[in-house]
Enzyme design. Sequence first.
Site, PDB file in Angstrom:
ATOM      1  N   CYS A 118     -50.468 -20.802 -24.885  1.00  0.00           N
ATOM      2  CA  CYS A 118     -51.853 -21.191 -24.690  1.00  0.00           C
ATOM      3  C   CYS A 118     -51.920 -22.665 -24.290  1.00  0.00           C
ATOM      4  CB  CYS A 118     -52.620 -20.953 -25.989  1.00  0.00           C
ATOM      5  SG  CYS A 118     -54.365 -21.355 -25.880  1.00  0.00           S
ATOM      6  N   PRO A 119     -52.707 -23.033 -23.318  1.00  0.00           N
ATOM      7  CA  PRO A 119     -53.690 -22.250 -22.570  1.00  0.00           C
ATOM      8  C   PRO A 119     -53.195 -21.753 -21.219  1.00  0.00           C
ATOM      9  CG  PRO A 119     -54.083 -24.545 -22.129  1.00  0.00           C
ATOM     10  CD  PRO A 119     -52.865 -24.468 -23.057  1.00  0.00           C
TER      11      PRO A 119
END
Length: 75
Positions: free
Chosen positions: A14-15
Amino acid sequence: MNFDKELDARGLNCPLPILRCKKSLADMPSGQVLKIVATDPGAIKDFQAFSKQTGNELLSSAEAGGEYTFFMKKK
């Protein structure tokens, strides 16, 4: 499930899976389906939230062997 484009986000945390998904969807016509394969367990909640925020439809999500597969339809 049929899809028009595939995104390999394995090994990304992430992200990055969401950012790559957003970029891929931007290059696709409305109504097409993007298949995303990721290994980040946080991707499940991330893609649900991304779908709600952007209006792109999360058609399905599944987990098998540590890999998460998502199908997202561009709005």
